[in-house]
Write an enzyme that holds these catalytic residues in place. Structure first.
Site, PDB file in Angstrom:
ATOM      1  N   GLU A   1       0.825  -1.211   0.000  1.00 14.35           N
ATOM      2  CA  GLU A   1       0.000   0.000   0.000  1.00 14.35           C
ATOM      3  C   GLU A   1       0.856   1.256   0.000  1.00 14.35           C
ATOM      4  OE1 GLU A   1      -2.414  -0.134   3.472  1.00 14.35           O
ATOM      5  OE2 GLU A   1      -3.710  -1.702   2.679  1.00 14.35           O
TER       6      GLU A   1
ATOM      7  N   CYS B   1       3.810   4.039  11.289  1.00 13.32           N
ATOM      8  CA  CYS B   1       3.527   2.846  10.511  1.00 13.32           C
ATOM      9  C   CYS B   1       2.618   1.925  11.309  1.00 13.32           C
ATOM     10  CB  CYS B   1       4.818   2.128  10.144  1.00 13.32           C
ATOM     11  SG  CYS B   1       5.779   1.563  11.535  1.00 13.32           S
TER      12      CYS B   1
ATOM     13  N   CYS C   1      -0.672  -3.419  15.300  1.00 14.65           N
ATOM     14  CA  CYS C   1      -0.531  -3.199  13.857  1.00 14.65           C
ATOM     15  C   CYS C   1      -1.107  -4.347  13.044  1.00 14.65           C
ATOM     16  CB  CYS C   1       0.950  -3.031  13.537  1.00 14.65           C
ATOM     17  SG  CYS C   1       1.300  -3.014  11.780  1.00 14.65           S
TER      18      CYS C   1
ATOM     19  N   CYS D   1       3.084   8.510   1.534  1.00 17.46           N
ATOM     20  CA  CYS D   1       3.522   7.575   2.558  1.00 17.46           C
ATOM     21  C   CYS D   1       3.720   6.226   1.860  1.00 17.46           C
ATOM     22  CB  CYS D   1       2.426   7.504   3.617  1.00 17.46           C
ATOM     23  SG  CYS D   1       2.791   6.396   4.945  1.00 17.46           S
TER      24      CYS D   1
ATOM     25  N   CYS E   1       5.600  -7.426   7.324  1.00 13.39           N
ATOM     26  CA  CYS E   1       6.578  -6.909   8.282  1.00 13.39           C
ATOM     27  C   CYS E   1       6.843  -7.980   9.336  1.00 13.39           C
ATOM     28  CB  CYS E   1       6.062  -5.637   8.950  1.00 13.39           C
ATOM     29  SG  CYS E   1       7.288  -4.871  10.043  1.00 13.39           S
TER      30      CYS E   1
ATOM     31  N   CYS F   1       4.348  -5.820  15.739  1.00 14.68           N
ATOM     32  CA  CYS F   1       3.840  -4.882  16.746  1.00 14.68           C
ATOM     33  C   CYS F   1       2.370  -5.199  17.071  1.00 14.68           C
ATOM     34  CB  CYS F   1       3.988  -3.441  16.260  1.00 14.68           C
ATOM     35  SG  CYS F   1       5.712  -3.011  15.920  1.00 14.68           S
TER      36      CYS F   1
END
Ligand code: SF4
Length: 344
Positions: free
Chosen positions: A90, A331, A117, A103, A110, A114
């Protein structure tokens, strides 16, 4: 193969390898970055035979497909890009008066995991190439028919875990022959890859650094950001202070405010301690809920209290509530924030 992820010098080597003069590289750069043309056959000052050679050798000025896009009423636009191996990433366009920000993502997925997230919950696929990073900014600028003035590595992925490709992409975004985005308008947001922060400080760029802080004690931060177990707060803050000192750039500390989790008196005191005496700025971000998450956003009065108290202690601080600023705030919150915007 990519010709948008390479420097001018590298492109000169490529074109001379085809028996063409060096200036063809500059011509290609102008088509790609200045004129926004991604089709080799439309580059009218390149010999047709050379266009064909590049095509046949698999060199392409475009490495992403725009698979979908969704625009909020205020102009924010989220793009879904398809990579050539079928993965999705994205990017987001955020218009704010004269500031036009993209952005962008630096990884597909990832590995940081986290807790707050959506991307982190889905795991890691691979690092993006330099071209895949740069092409997000190009595609969005071309679609919006505007000059992108700011770019932030705050989309999917941990930028400093894909250091070389991210840094090269930032250099291309900044280059005279590239998109000419001022280095001071480029930002890298990290969950805290400490060795890479020291490395970035030595690069002699003016790139901004943002740290996803989100907690002021190690126990909570390790729960929210598992990387904290490797690089706890003391070493992260030391590295951040060093970055500010070395670059003379103000470091942004992103702080997503989660009700009952990191918005109490002790957290406020912790923020005051961590920010004392160095060049930093606290960005208080309202948490945007994701489905199945136990977290809720802090009350507005709590955010205001944090703001006032930090201000009273002369800490540079802001609450990012405006839509565009929210999107670029940290993020992992990107996808959710945009969904929220789209509903509004
Ligand atoms: S918040 Fe950022 S670093 Fe953490 S898992 Fe999500 S994308 Fe990765």
């Amino acid at each position: 193969m990519e010709i948008i992820g390479v420097t001018l010098e590298e492109l000169e080597e490529i074109v001379t390898g085809f028996g063409e003069p060096r200036y063809r590289a500059q011509q290609l750069m102008e088509w790609i970055y200045k004129k926004g043309v991604a089709d080799l056959s439309a580059m009218s000052n390149l010999p047709i035979a050379f266009q064909r050679c590049l095509q046949e050798a698999g060199f392409s000025p475009s490495v992403l497909l725009v698979e979908g896009a969704k625009q909020a009423t205020d102009g924010t636009k989220k793009y879904l890009f398809r990579l050539q191996d079928g993965l999705d990433i994205e990017g987001v366009y955020i218009p704010e008066e004269r500031r036009k920000t993209v952005c962008f993502s630096t990884q597909a997925g990832c590995a940081m995991g986290c807790a707050f997230c959506a991307t982190g919950q889905k795991g890691f696929h691979r690092n993006l190439t330099t071209g895949e990073i740069v092409d997000q900014v190009l595609k969005i600028g071309n679609d919006r028919q505007t000059r992108i003035t700011h770019a932030v590595a705050m989309g999917q992925g941990e930028p400093l875990a894909n250091y070389d490709a991210t840094l090269k992409a930032l250099k291309l975004l900044n280059a005279d022959y590239g998109l000419q985005i001022a280095a001071r308008h480029l930002t890298v947001s990290t969950s805290g890859v400490v060795p890479a922060i020291y490395r970035l400080a030595k690069e002699e760029t003016q790139i901004n650094l943002a740290i996803s802080l989100h907690a002021t004690n190690d126990q909570l931060r390790s729960e929210l950001i598992p990387l904290n177990r490797t690089y706890p707060l003391a070493v992260l803050i030391k590295a951040s202070r060093s970055y500010a000192r070395t670059t003379n750039r103000r470091v942004t500390l992103e702080y997503i405010m989660i009700e009952g989790v990191n918005d109490g008196e002790q957290d406020l005191k912790g923020l005051l301690m961590l920010t004392a005496g160095w060049l930093c700025h606290v960005n208080l971000i309202p948490y945007n809920s994701i489905p199945d998450s136990p977290y809720r956003p802090s009350q507005p009065r709590t955010r205001r209290k944090f703001l006032k108290t930090l201000q009273n202690h002369r800490v540079a601080v802001s609450i990012r509530q405006e839509r565009g600023a929210e999107v670029e705030a940290a993020c992992g919150q990107l996808r959710r924030r945009l969904n929220l915007d789209e509903q509004s």
